[in-house]
Every structure is written in structure tokens, then in C-alpha cells.
Design a protein around this motif. Sequence first.
Motif, PDB file in Angstrom:
ATOM      1  N   ASP A  43      -8.158  25.083  13.698  1.00 13.88           N
ATOM      2  CA  ASP A  43      -6.487  23.972  15.506  1.00 13.88           C
ATOM      3  C   ASP A  43      -5.984  23.006  15.474  1.00 13.88           C
ATOM      4  OD1 ASP A  43      -8.763  23.358  15.850  1.00 13.88           O
ATOM      5  OD2 ASP A  43      -8.911  23.268  17.618  1.00 13.88           O
ATOM      6  N   LEU A  44      -6.280  22.730  13.974  1.00 12.77           N
ATOM      7  CA  LEU A  44      -5.606  21.379  13.660  1.00 12.77           C
ATOM      8  C   LEU A  44      -4.698  21.422  12.718  1.00 12.77           C
ATOM      9  CD1 LEU A  44      -6.750  18.441  13.762  1.00 12.77           C
ATOM     10  CD2 LEU A  44      -8.131  18.851  12.131  1.00 12.77           C
ATOM     11  N   LEU A  45      -3.644  20.230  13.424  1.00  8.38           N
ATOM     12  CA  LEU A  45      -2.506  20.117  11.857  1.00  8.38           C
ATOM     13  C   LEU A  45      -3.042  18.936  11.495  1.00  8.38           C
ATOM     14  CD1 LEU A  45       0.098  21.718  11.433  1.00  8.38           C
ATOM     15  CD2 LEU A  45       1.332  20.373  13.543  1.00  8.38           C
ATOM     16  N   LEU A  46      -2.490  18.513  10.438  1.00  5.74           N
ATOM     17  CA  LEU A  46      -2.863  17.262   9.395  1.00  5.74           C
ATOM     18  C   LEU A  46      -1.877  16.669   8.930  1.00  5.74           C
ATOM     19  CD1 LEU A  46      -5.232  18.844   6.886  1.00  5.74           C
ATOM     20  CD2 LEU A  46      -5.891  17.419   9.392  1.00  5.74           C
ATOM     21  N   CYS A  47      -1.232  15.987   9.692  1.00  4.89           N
ATOM     22  CA  CYS A  47       0.039  15.180   9.809  1.00  4.89           C
ATOM     23  C   CYS A  47      -0.508  13.421   8.533  1.00  4.89           C
ATOM     24  CB  CYS A  47       0.561  14.798  10.667  1.00  4.89           C
ATOM     25  SG  CYS A  47       1.607  16.560  11.411  1.00  4.89           S
ATOM     26  N   GLY A  48       0.062  13.771   8.088  1.00  5.84           N
ATOM     27  CA  GLY A  48       0.690  12.327   7.155  1.00  5.84           C
ATOM     28  C   GLY A  48      -0.596  12.493   5.819  1.00  5.84           C
ATOM     29  N   ASP A  49      -0.331  11.649   4.519  1.00  2.00           N
ATOM     30  CA  ASP A  49      -0.780  12.140   3.402  1.00  2.00           C
ATOM     31  C   ASP A  49      -1.952  11.545   3.766  1.00  2.00           C
ATOM     32  OD1 ASP A  49       0.728  13.301   1.582  1.00  2.00           O
ATOM     33  OD2 ASP A  49       1.963  11.106   1.489  1.00  2.00           O
ATOM     34  N   THR A  50      -2.763  10.368   4.484  1.00  2.00           N
ATOM     35  CA  THR A  50      -3.925   9.929   4.623  1.00  2.00           C
ATOM     36  C   THR A  50      -4.571  10.890   5.342  1.00  2.00           C
ATOM     37  OG1 THR A  50      -3.456   7.588   4.632  1.00  2.00           O
ATOM     38  CG2 THR A  50      -5.692   7.603   5.995  1.00  2.00           C
ATOM     39  N   THR A  51      -3.562  11.590   6.104  1.00  2.98           N
ATOM     40  CA  THR A  51      -4.469  12.672   6.893  1.00  2.98           C
ATOM     41  C   THR A  51      -5.226  13.671   6.088  1.00  2.98           C
ATOM     42  OG1 THR A  51      -3.203  12.076   9.072  1.00  2.98           O
ATOM     43  CG2 THR A  51      -4.791  13.391   9.127  1.00  2.98           C
ATOM     44  N   LYS A  52      -3.902  14.272   5.815  1.00  2.00           N
ATOM     45  CA  LYS A  52      -4.704  15.377   4.345  1.00  2.00           C
ATOM     46  C   LYS A  52      -6.029  14.772   3.545  1.00  2.00           C
ATOM     47  CE  LYS A  52      -2.390  18.515   1.289  1.00  2.00           C
ATOM     48  NZ  LYS A  52      -2.231  18.284  -0.093  1.00  2.00           N
ATOM     49  N   GLN A  53      -5.528  13.726   2.786  1.00  2.00           N
ATOM     50  CA  GLN A  53      -6.629  13.065   1.940  1.00  2.00           C
ATOM     51  C   GLN A  53      -8.399  13.087   2.867  1.00  2.00           C
ATOM     52  OE1 GLN A  53      -5.582   9.719   0.859  1.00  2.00           O
ATOM     53  NE2 GLN A  53      -3.503  10.378  -0.603  1.00  2.00           N
ATOM     54  N   ALA A  54      -8.240  13.064   3.857  1.00  2.00           N
ATOM     55  CA  ALA A  54      -9.211  12.629   4.456  1.00  2.00           C
ATOM     56  C   ALA A  54     -10.302  14.229   4.886  1.00  2.00           C
ATOM     57  CB  ALA A  54      -9.195  12.454   5.891  1.00  2.00           C
ATOM     58  N   TRP A  55      -9.454  14.675   4.925  1.00  2.63           N
ATOM     59  CA  TRP A  55      -9.366  15.998   5.626  1.00  2.63           C
ATOM     60  C   TRP A  55      -9.998  17.360   3.804  1.00  2.63           C
ATOM     61  CZ3 TRP A  55     -11.012  19.455   9.297  1.00  2.63           C
ATOM     62  CH2 TRP A  55     -10.895  20.445   8.933  1.00  2.63           C
ATOM     63  N   GLY A  56      -9.960  16.216   3.171  1.00  2.00           N
ATOM     64  CA  GLY A  56     -10.157  16.552   1.388  1.00  2.00           C
ATOM     65  C   GLY A  56     -11.805  16.412   1.808  1.00  2.00           C
ATOM     66  N   LEU A  57     -12.100  15.343   2.745  1.00  5.12           N
ATOM     67  CA  LEU A  57     -13.422  14.115   2.145  1.00  5.12           C
ATOM     68  C   LEU A  57     -14.533  15.309   3.509  1.00  5.12           C
ATOM     69  CD1 LEU A  57     -13.092  10.877   1.977  1.00  5.12           C
ATOM     70  CD2 LEU A  57     -13.958  12.587   0.249  1.00  5.12           C
ATOM     71  N   THR A  58     -13.936  16.461   4.242  1.00  6.32           N
ATOM     72  CA  THR A  58     -14.050  16.798   5.140  1.00  6.32           C
ATOM     73  C   THR A  58     -15.828  17.876   5.156  1.00  6.32           C
ATOM     74  OG1 THR A  58     -13.418  18.602   5.719  1.00  6.32           O
ATOM     75  CG2 THR A  58     -12.902  16.337   6.872  1.00  6.32           C
ATOM     76  N   TRP A  59     -15.748  18.418   3.578  1.00  3.06           N
ATOM     77  CA  TRP A  59     -16.957  19.631   2.676  1.00  3.06           C
ATOM     78  C   TRP A  59     -18.138  18.382   2.787  1.00  3.06           C
ATOM     79  CZ3 TRP A  59     -18.903  18.569  -1.931  1.00  3.06           C
ATOM     80  CH2 TRP A  59     -18.616  18.037  -2.438  1.00  3.06           C
ATOM     81  N   LEU A  60     -18.165  17.710   2.661  1.00  2.78           N
ATOM     82  CA  LEU A  60     -19.153  16.261   1.410  1.00  2.78           C
ATOM     83  C   LEU A  60     -19.318  15.407   3.330  1.00  2.78           C
ATOM     84  CD1 LEU A  60     -20.625  15.360  -0.483  1.00  2.78           C
ATOM     85  CD2 LEU A  60     -18.957  13.921  -0.799  1.00  2.78           C
ATOM     86  N   ARG A  61     -18.264  14.880   3.771  1.00  2.00           N
ATOM     87  CA  ARG A  61     -18.841  13.726   4.833  1.00  2.00           C
ATOM     88  C   ARG A  61     -18.511  14.508   6.407  1.00  2.00           C
ATOM     89  NH1 ARG A  61     -17.748   8.634   2.989  1.00  2.00           N
ATOM     90  NH2 ARG A  61     -18.205   8.203   4.977  1.00  2.00           N
ATOM     91  N   ASP A  62     -19.557  14.859   7.197  1.00  2.00           N
ATOM     92  CA  ASP A  62     -18.907  15.703   8.342  1.00  2.00           C
ATOM     93  C   ASP A  62     -19.032  14.253   9.468  1.00  2.00           C
ATOM     94  OD1 ASP A  62     -19.231  17.509   9.726  1.00  2.00           O
ATOM     95  OD2 ASP A  62     -20.827  16.428  10.613  1.00  2.00           O
ATOM     96  N   ASP A  63     -19.005  12.845   8.797  1.00  2.00           N
ATOM     97  CA  ASP A  63     -18.307  11.930   9.971  1.00  2.00           C
ATOM     98  C   ASP A  63     -16.805  11.805   9.730  1.00  2.00           C
ATOM     99  OD1 ASP A  63     -18.837  10.669   7.586  1.00  2.00           O
ATOM    100  OD2 ASP A  63     -18.940   8.278   7.873  1.00  2.00           O
ATOM    101  N   VAL A  64     -16.351  11.955   8.845  1.00  2.00           N
ATOM    102  CA  VAL A  64     -14.962  11.915   8.646  1.00  2.00           C
ATOM    103  C   VAL A  64     -13.993  12.692   8.673  1.00  2.00           C
ATOM    104  CG1 VAL A  64     -12.713  12.243   7.156  1.00  2.00           C
ATOM    105  CG2 VAL A  64     -15.010  11.100   6.152  1.00  2.00           C
ATOM    106  N   LYS A  65     -14.836  14.213   9.149  1.00  2.00           N
ATOM    107  CA  LYS A  65     -14.583  15.462  10.119  1.00  2.00           C
ATOM    108  C   LYS A  65     -14.349  15.264  11.523  1.00  2.00           C
ATOM    109  CE  LYS A  65     -14.864  20.080  10.540  1.00  2.00           C
ATOM    110  NZ  LYS A  65     -15.033  21.743  10.433  1.00  2.00           N
TER     111      LYS A  65
END
Length: 106
Positions: A43-65
Motif C-alpha cells: 500500500d505504499l507509493l515511493l516518490c523521489g530518489d531519497t525515498t527510494k534509497q531509504a526504502w532500500g535500507l528497510t530490510w536492514l533498518r526497521d526504523d527507516v521503514k
Amino acid sequence: MRVVCVSGDIYLPSLRPEHWNDGEVRKCWLANRTAPRPNTAKDLLLCGDTTKQAWGLTWLRDDVKKSLYAASAARQVNFHSSGHGGGRRESEWWACKNTVASIECY
């Protein structure tokens, strides 16, 4: 659908909602089709490069998610195409325009 567009430091995380002007177009990705895969985001649309880069960390960092979901907002999203890209190395993306009533993705 939840829509998130953030700026800030993705590693702290020091993420804050980024202002998205009416009529402005951003590159956006569906979280469930974006690395890390597999993921449970539906249910999440990621918009902008910073947002996409942050999403790439979510497997490692639950606080980012958690920060991304906290910065997201419920919006009407209309998809007018099946997206762009989507090859072996790049996630499928849309050019999405912010309007007062909705997010229009082509």
C-alpha cells in the motif's frame, strides 16, 4: 493508497515529508515491486530518489521503514499506464503528477 515523498538523511533516519507542489511531476515506484524483495508492502507509493534509497535500507533498518510510513499520507492514486522500465536492473516506475484531488501516474 499511502504515498510518501521524503527528504533528509536516510541513515539516521532523519526523514521528513518533502513538499510536493501542485502540478509537479516526480518519479515514483510501488514499494512491493522495489528492492528489497520479497517484501510485504502492498500500500505504499515511493516518490523521489531519497525515498527510494531509504526504502532500500528497510530490510536492514526497521526504523527507516517506520519513518517512511510515518511520513506517508493517504491519497487517491490513479495509474494510467503499466509503468516504465522494469528490466532486470531497474524497478518499474511511473511519472506521477501531484494534483489537489489525486496523484496521477503515467
